[in-house]
Scaffold this motif. Structure first.
Motif, PDB file in Angstrom:
ATOM      1  N   UNK A  64       0.693  -1.202  -0.043  1.00 57.78           N
ATOM      2  CA  UNK A  64      -0.140   0.051   0.051  1.00 57.78           C
ATOM      3  C   UNK A  64       0.980   1.256   0.111  1.00 57.78           C
ATOM      4  N   UNK A  65       1.921   1.269   0.655  1.00 54.20           N
ATOM      5  CA  UNK A  65       2.910   2.463   1.068  1.00 54.20           C
ATOM      6  C   UNK A  65       3.479   2.559  -0.437  1.00 54.20           C
ATOM      7  N   UNK A  66       3.850   1.620  -1.064  1.00 57.56           N
ATOM      8  CA  UNK A  66       4.554   1.642  -2.386  1.00 57.56           C
ATOM      9  C   UNK A  66       3.637   2.021  -3.448  1.00 57.56           C
ATOM     10  N   UNK A  67       2.353   1.717  -3.437  1.00 55.78           N
ATOM     11  CA  UNK A  67       1.380   2.261  -4.324  1.00 55.78           C
ATOM     12  C   UNK A  67       1.084   3.695  -4.075  1.00 55.78           C
ATOM     13  N   UNK A  68       1.075   4.095  -2.657  1.00 53.24           N
ATOM     14  CA  UNK A  68       0.890   5.632  -2.544  1.00 53.24           C
ATOM     15  C   UNK A  68       2.069   6.384  -2.953  1.00 53.24           C
ATOM     16  N   UNK A  69       3.355   5.933  -2.763  1.00 51.86           N
ATOM     17  CA  UNK A  69       4.390   6.390  -3.329  1.00 51.86           C
ATOM     18  C   UNK A  69       4.434   6.675  -4.702  1.00 51.86           C
ATOM     19  N   UNK A  70       4.310   5.548  -5.433  1.00 48.80           N
ATOM     20  CA  UNK A  70       3.963   5.686  -6.863  1.00 48.80           C
ATOM     21  C   UNK A  70       2.877   6.614  -7.448  1.00 48.80           C
ATOM     22  N   UNK A  71       1.684   6.632  -6.652  1.00 41.26           N
ATOM     23  CA  UNK A  71       0.660   7.691  -7.107  1.00 41.26           C
ATOM     24  C   UNK A  71       1.217   9.028  -6.679  1.00 41.26           C
ATOM     25  N   UNK A  72       1.935   9.534  -5.652  1.00 43.09           N
ATOM     26  CA  UNK A  72       2.573  10.919  -5.403  1.00 43.09           C
ATOM     27  C   UNK A  72       3.476  10.987  -6.181  1.00 43.09           C
ATOM     28  N   UNK A  73       4.205  10.147  -6.704  1.00 41.09           N
ATOM     29  CA  UNK A  73       5.450  10.375  -7.754  1.00 41.09           C
ATOM     30  C   UNK A  73       4.668  10.836  -9.173  1.00 41.09           C
ATOM     31  N   UNK A  74       3.778  10.251  -9.538  1.00 44.83           N
ATOM     32  CA  UNK A  74       2.810  10.363 -10.864  1.00 44.83           C
ATOM     33  C   UNK A  74       2.309  11.841 -10.578  1.00 44.83           C
ATOM     34  N   UNK A  75       1.857  12.116  -9.543  1.00 43.34           N
ATOM     35  CA  UNK A  75       1.004  13.411  -9.246  1.00 43.34           C
ATOM     36  C   UNK A  75       2.059  14.528  -9.464  1.00 43.34           C
TER      37      UNK A  75
END
Length: 132
Positions: free
Chosen positions: A12-23
């Motif tokens: 979940x943390x990895x997905x959130x980090x990826x999402x934050x990086x995409x944003x």
């Protein structure tokens, strides 16, 4: 059971980090596009033509359109004449001065907006023709 919780947390943390990086990347891209568009809009001759024409029609007696085109002396002349017109309007003479400066602005605004972009650029920005 504890390991499964940590695995779920990590994914979940990895997905959130990826999402934050995409944003973040998308925001940077959008900011760069805006900056490029802004630079293009503020540096183009067409923008000066449109801005000068509209301001000449609306606030022509104040000479703001002259300042935009870089004609500071002519802009000051219109501004001072308008201020003199306001100061002497109680005598009646000022109304004629205000009318004259307003008509000059209106005519120049119409001329600016009816010229082609190339003709406007060559006449008022390259040729430095200050009046009409």
């Amino acid at each position: 059971m504890e390991e499964n919780k940590n695995e779920g947390y990590d994914s979940t943390k990895k997905r959130m980090d990826d999402t934050a990086e995409n944003i973040e990347n998308e925001a940077k891209s959008t900011a760069n596009e805006f900056k490029e568009g802004w630079n293009q809009a503020t540096n183009s001759g067409d923008n000066k033509k449109l801005m000068a024409g509209i301001l000449a029609i609306i606030l022509g007696s104040l000479g703001i359109h002259k300042f935009i085109l870089g004609y500071n002396k002519e802009g000051i002349i219109l501004l001072v004449a308008t201020l003199i017109g306001y100061a002497t309007s109680c005598l009646g003479v000022g109304f004629f001065i205000l009318m004259a400066t307003g008509v000059v602005g209106l005519i120049e605004g119409i001329i600016y907006l009816t010229k082609s972009d190339e003709e406007f650029y060559n006449t008022y920005q390259v040729g430095q023709k200050p009046w009409f």
